[in-house]
Design a protein around this motif. Structure first.
Motif, mmCIF file in Angstrom:
data_model
loop_
_atom_site.group_PDB
_atom_site.id
_atom_site.type_symbol
_atom_site.label_atom_id
_atom_site.label_comp_id
_atom_site.label_asym_id
_atom_site.label_seq_id
_atom_site.Cartn_x
_atom_site.Cartn_y
_atom_site.Cartn_z
ATOM 1 N N ALA A 139 0.872 -1.179 0.000
ATOM 2 C CA ALA A 139 0.000 0.000 0.000
ATOM 3 C C ALA A 139 0.909 1.230 0.000
ATOM 4 O O ALA A 139 1.804 1.323 -0.851
ATOM 5 N N SER A 140 0.734 2.124 0.963
ATOM 6 C CA SER A 140 1.578 3.320 1.035
ATOM 7 C C SER A 140 1.205 4.093 2.284
ATOM 8 O O SER A 140 0.088 3.954 2.802
ATOM 9 N N ILE A 141 2.118 4.953 2.717
ATOM 10 C CA ILE A 141 1.759 5.891 3.789
ATOM 11 C C ILE A 141 0.605 6.782 3.301
ATOM 12 O O ILE A 141 -0.185 7.271 4.098
ATOM 13 N N ALA A 142 0.500 6.919 1.958
ATOM 14 C CA ALA A 142 -0.612 7.678 1.362
ATOM 15 C C ALA A 142 -1.947 6.959 1.572
ATOM 16 O O ALA A 142 -3.007 7.533 1.333
ATOM 17 N N GLY A 143 -1.890 5.721 2.033
ATOM 18 C CA GLY A 143 -3.106 4.976 2.366
ATOM 19 C C GLY A 143 -3.448 5.079 3.833
ATOM 20 O O GLY A 143 -4.410 4.467 4.310
ATOM 21 N N VAL A 146 -3.712 11.448 4.049
ATOM 22 C CA VAL A 146 -3.646 12.133 2.756
ATOM 23 C C VAL A 146 -2.631 13.264 2.824
ATOM 24 O O VAL A 146 -2.198 13.661 3.904
ATOM 25 N N TYR A 147 -2.238 13.777 1.665
ATOM 26 C CA TYR A 147 -1.326 14.929 1.623
ATOM 27 C C TYR A 147 -1.731 15.806 0.443
ATOM 28 O O TYR A 147 -2.447 15.356 -0.471
ATOM 29 N N PRO A 148 -1.280 17.072 0.427
ATOM 30 C CA PRO A 148 -1.714 17.986 -0.626
ATOM 31 C C PRO A 148 -1.423 17.443 -2.025
ATOM 32 O O PRO A 148 -0.302 16.997 -2.306
ATOM 33 N N VAL A 152 -6.354 11.333 -5.470
ATOM 34 C CA VAL A 152 -6.790 10.033 -6.028
ATOM 35 C C VAL A 152 -5.776 8.936 -5.709
ATOM 36 O O VAL A 152 -6.162 7.797 -5.402
ATOM 37 N N TYR A 153 -4.483 9.268 -5.745
ATOM 38 C CA TYR A 153 -3.486 8.253 -5.362
ATOM 39 C C TYR A 153 -3.743 7.838 -3.905
ATOM 40 O O TYR A 153 -3.766 6.646 -3.590
ATOM 41 N N CYS A 154 -3.937 8.827 -3.023
ATOM 42 C CA CYS A 154 -4.199 8.522 -1.610
ATOM 43 C C CYS A 154 -5.462 7.674 -1.478
ATOM 44 O O CYS A 154 -5.489 6.703 -0.703
ATOM 45 N N ALA A 182 3.029 -0.277 4.283
ATOM 46 C CA ALA A 182 2.778 1.114 3.881
ATOM 47 C C ALA A 182 4.067 1.923 3.966
ATOM 48 O O ALA A 182 4.379 2.509 5.010
ATOM 49 N N PRO A 183 4.840 1.945 2.865
ATOM 50 C CA PRO A 183 6.091 2.713 2.896
ATOM 51 C C PRO A 183 5.851 4.196 2.620
ATOM 52 O O PRO A 183 4.903 4.586 1.927
ATOM 53 N N GLY A 184 6.768 5.003 3.140
ATOM 54 C CA GLY A 184 6.820 6.417 2.767
ATOM 55 C C GLY A 184 7.715 6.561 1.548
ATOM 56 O O GLY A 184 7.984 5.585 0.828
ATOM 57 N N ALA A 185 8.215 7.782 1.356
ATOM 58 C CA ALA A 185 8.978 8.099 0.132
ATOM 59 C C ALA A 185 10.163 7.145 -0.064
ATOM 60 O O ALA A 185 10.992 6.986 0.835
ATOM 61 N N ALA A 186 10.229 6.540 -1.224
ATOM 62 C CA ALA A 186 11.307 5.599 -1.561
ATOM 63 C C ALA A 186 11.773 5.893 -2.978
ATOM 64 O O ALA A 186 10.952 6.146 -3.873
ATOM 65 N N GLU A 189 11.541 4.185 -9.670
ATOM 66 C CA GLU A 189 11.055 4.889 -10.878
ATOM 67 C C GLU A 189 9.709 5.566 -10.613
ATOM 68 O O GLU A 189 9.113 6.174 -11.506
ATOM 69 N N PHE A 190 9.207 5.421 -9.385
ATOM 70 C CA PHE A 190 7.875 5.909 -9.021
ATOM 71 C C PHE A 190 7.644 7.380 -9.434
ATOM 72 O O PHE A 190 6.628 7.713 -10.048
ATOM 73 N N SER A 191 8.600 8.257 -9.085
ATOM 74 C CA SER A 191 8.370 9.684 -9.364
ATOM 75 C C SER A 191 8.531 10.013 -10.847
ATOM 76 O O SER A 191 7.884 10.942 -11.354
ATOM 77 N N VAL A 193 7.472 8.064 -13.152
ATOM 78 C CA VAL A 193 6.151 7.691 -13.690
ATOM 79 C C VAL A 193 5.135 8.755 -13.287
ATOM 80 O O VAL A 193 4.356 9.249 -14.106
ATOM 81 N N ARG A 194 5.182 9.147 -12.005
ATOM 82 C CA ARG A 194 4.197 10.127 -11.506
ATOM 83 C C ARG A 194 4.284 11.432 -12.289
ATOM 84 O O ARG A 194 3.270 12.023 -12.632
ATOM 85 N N PHE A 195 5.519 11.892 -12.553
ATOM 86 C CA PHE A 195 5.683 13.184 -13.226
ATOM 87 C C PHE A 195 5.955 13.007 -14.725
ATOM 88 O O PHE A 195 6.537 13.876 -15.377
HETATM 89 C C1 8X3 Z 1 4.339 6.734 -2.462
HETATM 90 C C2 8X3 Z 1 4.765 7.586 -1.343
HETATM 91 O O1 8X3 Z 1 4.432 9.847 -0.245
HETATM 92 O O2 8X3 Z 1 4.694 9.816 -2.653
HETATM 93 O O3 8X3 Z 1 3.271 5.921 -2.101
HETATM 94 O O4 8X3 Z 1 2.657 9.049 -1.656
HETATM 95 S S1 8X3 Z 1 4.094 9.151 -1.487
#
Ligand code: 8X3
Ligand code: NDP
Length: 251
Positions: A139-143, A146-148, A152-154, A182-186, A189-191, A193-195
């Motif tokens: 999952a994620s800490i975003a689960g 929530v954060y600004p 939808v990801y959260c 539920a990991p925090g920022a790691a 390639e996640f970011s 993909v996100r950006f």
């Molecule tokens: C990814 C971590 O903080 O970018 O699940 O949502 S965060």
């Protein structure tokens, strides 16, 4: 001999690290993702180990593809799945709700929530038959909070958290463990993909502190998967030391 660990999203980041860690611990692997060439490269890197590695090319958003892929595994593979790691997932975009792009929302919900459901539904019958097994949902800490701009990801990761708790109830009569990680920022390639390939923005996410590494998540999965039969870790929240919660990162 250890059974099979079925890992989705094994072509990069956490999934790839989880596959390598579990392979080194003697697990056989079923590695799944869309980019077959990455899975083949991973399999080659693991050649020196005396384990079996099955490659599954599938898009978790496509239920028919998922069902066919799992059904196509040999019986002796299906019947020896010990761990399912539901890891495939992504964030696409970050910004206020009214500026959200429907296609980004759909990609996140279809992958993170519906994809996880399709894979789980296809694999669980084999775990139930064995009256044994372990599902690890990434999952994620975003689960948790929530954060600004995370809207939808959260929401998709809150859904994963709820599904982990629900699965735990549904599967407890069959001796199947469920662990929500539920990991925090790691840094993966996640970011990127996100950006959407914006390298500078993606890099800036990890500047000024030491984020979690994929291997940290892999070590945690391995720890949770190697406890005595009567012990189940239900939930793990893990961050790097500089991150206090989903919106407070000390840089
Ligand atoms: C990814 C971590 O903080 O970018 O699940 O949502 S965060
Ligand atoms: P990466 O982008 O490095 O890896 C994502 C993996 O998911 C890839 O192997 C990708 O494979 C796979 N994937 C994505 N979409 C699909 C799809 N439709 N079908 C099949 N596979 C898919 O990201 P991470 O390793 O960081 O992310 C893994 C999980 O961890 C995700 O669920 C993410 O939300 C979660 N997470 C990430 C955090 C972070 O900060 N990095 C923190 C907390 C949670 P391919 O493209 O080849 O299909």
């Amino acid at each position: 001999m250890k059974g099979y660990a079925f890992i989705t999203g094994a072509s990069a980041g956490f999934g790839e690290a989880i596959a390598e860690t579990l392979a080194n611990e003697g697990y056989n692997l079923i590695i799944a993702a869309r980019r077959t060439e990455r899975l083949e490269a991973l399999k080659s890197r693991l050649n020196h180990l005396s384990i079996d590695v099955q490659i599954v090319t599938m898009d978790v958003r496509n239920e028919a593809e998922v069902t066919t892929a799992v059904a196509s595994l040999a019986e002796n593979v299906q019947n020896h799945i010990e761990i399912l790691v539901n890891n495939a997932g992504l964030a696409v975009g970050r910004g206020p709700i009214d500026q959200g792009i429907s296609d980004d929302w759909e990609r996140m919900i279809d992958t993170n929530v519906k994809g996880l459901l399709y894979v789980t539904k296809a694999v669980v019958p084999f775990l139930k038959m064995q009256k044994h097994g372990h599902i690890v949902n990434i999952a994620s800490i975003a689960g948790k909070e929530v954060y600004p701009g995370g809207n939808v990801y959260c929401a998709s990761k809150h859904a994963v958290d709820a599904l982990s708790r629900s699965m735990r109830i549904d599967l407890v009569p069959y001796g199947i463990k469920v662990t929500n990680i539920a990991p925090g920022a790691a840094e993966t390639e996640f970011s990127m993909v996100r950006f959407k390939g914006d390298e500078q923005t993606a890099k800036s996410v990890y500047e000024g502190y030491k984020p979690l590494q994929a291997e940290d998540i892999a070590d945690t999965v391995h720890y949770c998967a190697n406890l005595p039969e009567h012990v189940c870790i239900n939930s793990v929240v893990m961050t790097c030391t500089s991150q206090a919660n989903s919106f407070y990162l000390y840089k």
